[in-house]
Design an enzyme around this catalytic site. Structure first.
Site, mmCIF file in Angstrom:
data_model
loop_
_atom_site.group_PDB
_atom_site.id
_atom_site.type_symbol
_atom_site.label_atom_id
_atom_site.label_comp_id
_atom_site.label_asym_id
_atom_site.label_seq_id
_atom_site.Cartn_x
_atom_site.Cartn_y
_atom_site.Cartn_z
ATOM 1 N N GLU A 230 3.535 -5.647 16.844
ATOM 2 C CA GLU A 230 3.436 -4.434 16.004
ATOM 3 C C GLU A 230 1.876 -3.935 16.632
ATOM 4 O O GLU A 230 1.367 -4.616 17.503
ATOM 5 C CB GLU A 230 3.143 -5.066 14.639
ATOM 6 C CG GLU A 230 2.232 -6.158 14.275
ATOM 7 C CD GLU A 230 2.406 -7.002 13.105
ATOM 8 O OE1 GLU A 230 3.218 -6.478 12.285
ATOM 9 O OE2 GLU A 230 1.685 -7.917 12.782
ATOM 10 N N LYS B 169 4.367 -8.812 3.672
ATOM 11 C CA LYS B 169 2.877 -8.532 3.613
ATOM 12 C C LYS B 169 2.263 -9.291 2.686
ATOM 13 O O LYS B 169 1.756 -8.989 1.704
ATOM 14 C CB LYS B 169 2.781 -7.008 3.223
ATOM 15 C CG LYS B 169 1.514 -6.383 3.739
ATOM 16 C CD LYS B 169 1.594 -4.842 3.686
ATOM 17 C CE LYS B 169 0.366 -4.314 4.463
ATOM 18 N NZ LYS B 169 0.360 -2.699 4.274
ATOM 19 N N THR C 262 0.949 -1.237 -0.029
ATOM 20 C CA THR C 262 0.000 0.048 -0.003
ATOM 21 C C THR C 262 1.028 1.311 0.046
ATOM 22 O O THR C 262 1.768 1.408 0.951
ATOM 23 C CB THR C 262 -0.927 0.069 1.291
ATOM 24 O OG1 THR C 262 -1.676 -1.213 1.584
ATOM 25 C CG2 THR C 262 -1.806 1.132 1.051
#
Length: 272
Positions: free
Chosen positions: A176, A143, A30
């Site tokens: 995270e 990811k 992204t």
């Protein structure tokens, strides 16, 4: 122009046998578009290329993909671009095809979340999630498209006053937030969680580490157990869209704004 493209074609259909759809056999990035420029685009491409290689299929950003992304950035000067790569169709069940085939490229454009500017200005609060991340070193850092853990985490309602989840692994090590990487400022220097077994090593995490080193800070990648949080006074989070955001509260632990996050945003052109 459409806001979704499949292999460069607007509103094209995805084969229902696509491995990305069937098995999550792919990965994505992204990207933030700011003033018609895609920030850190080459770093995004490098991570996608490395991730595809780790999954076992060859991919390089083509000229046609680069051209499409630049056109999107020109038409949507303040937006989010998502590039998703799937291995495509083929193979028997889980077994991937043994011969090289064309990777499917899906590009989409989204409005930039307005809340991120407020988060940069005010900071946010994190609540520990009861859902723990599994350990898988072959996938850690990427990811990839298998994001069911994050779906489960985000499906739980946050307590009023909290903005996002703090995510741990089975050993109660901090990994995270549900959407961003974390940095902890201690007397020994700046720490960021080790992501060798779980979590996403975001592109912005890498950029921030380089910038902190350039600012003469000591940065260590290490395990950070939740029990050690009481020794930390400053925490901030990073990703490619929200940039750098201070954390005001983790569960009941009150934190102070880090003294240099504004400068960090300025140096990396992340101020919203």
């Amino acid at each position: 122009m459409s806001t979704i493209w499949v292999n460069g074609q607007p509103d094209a259909a995805i084969n229902p046998l696509d491995r990305g759809l069937a098995y999550g056999d792919g990965l994505f990035a992204t990207m933030r578009v700011h003033k018609s420029e895609i920030q850190f685009v080459e770093s995004h491409f490098l991570r996608l290329t490395q991730g595809a290689k780790r999954l076992g299929f060859d991919w390089q950003p083509s000229l046609s993909l680069r051209t499409l992304l630049l056109e999107c950035a020109q038409k949507h000067p303040q937006s989010c671009l998502k590039v998703l790569l799937s291995r495509g169709v083929g193979g028997r069940g889980y077994t991937p095809p043994h011969t090289n085939q064309s990777t499917n490229e899906i590009v989409s454009v989204y409005p930039f979340p307005e809340v991120y500017q407020r988060w940069q200005n005010q900071g946010i609060n994190l609540q520990s999630s009861a859902i723990l991340l599994a350990q898988q070193p072959r996938l850690a850092g990427m990811k990839h498209c298998n994001r069911l853990e994050q779906v489960l985490i985000k499906s739980e309602p946050l307590t009023a006053g909290y903005d996002d989840w703090l995510v741990l692994d089975a050993q109660r090590n901090i990994i995270e937030s549900s959407m961003a990487n974390l940095f902890f400022i201690t007397e020994a220097g700046i720490l960021t969680p080790k992501l060798a077994y779980a979590g996403v090593a975001g592109m912005m995490r890498e950029q921030v580490i380089y910038q902190l080193l350039d600012m003469n800070f000591k940065v260590s990648v290490t395990e950070i157990n939740l029990s050690k949080l009481s020794n930390v006074d400053h925490v901030f989070m990073t990703n490619s869209l929200l940039g750098v955001v201070d954390i005001n509260l983790i569960d009941n632990h009150i934190l102070q704004k880090a003294p240099f996050t504004s400068l960090l945003r300025e140096r990396l052109n992340l101020t919203l």
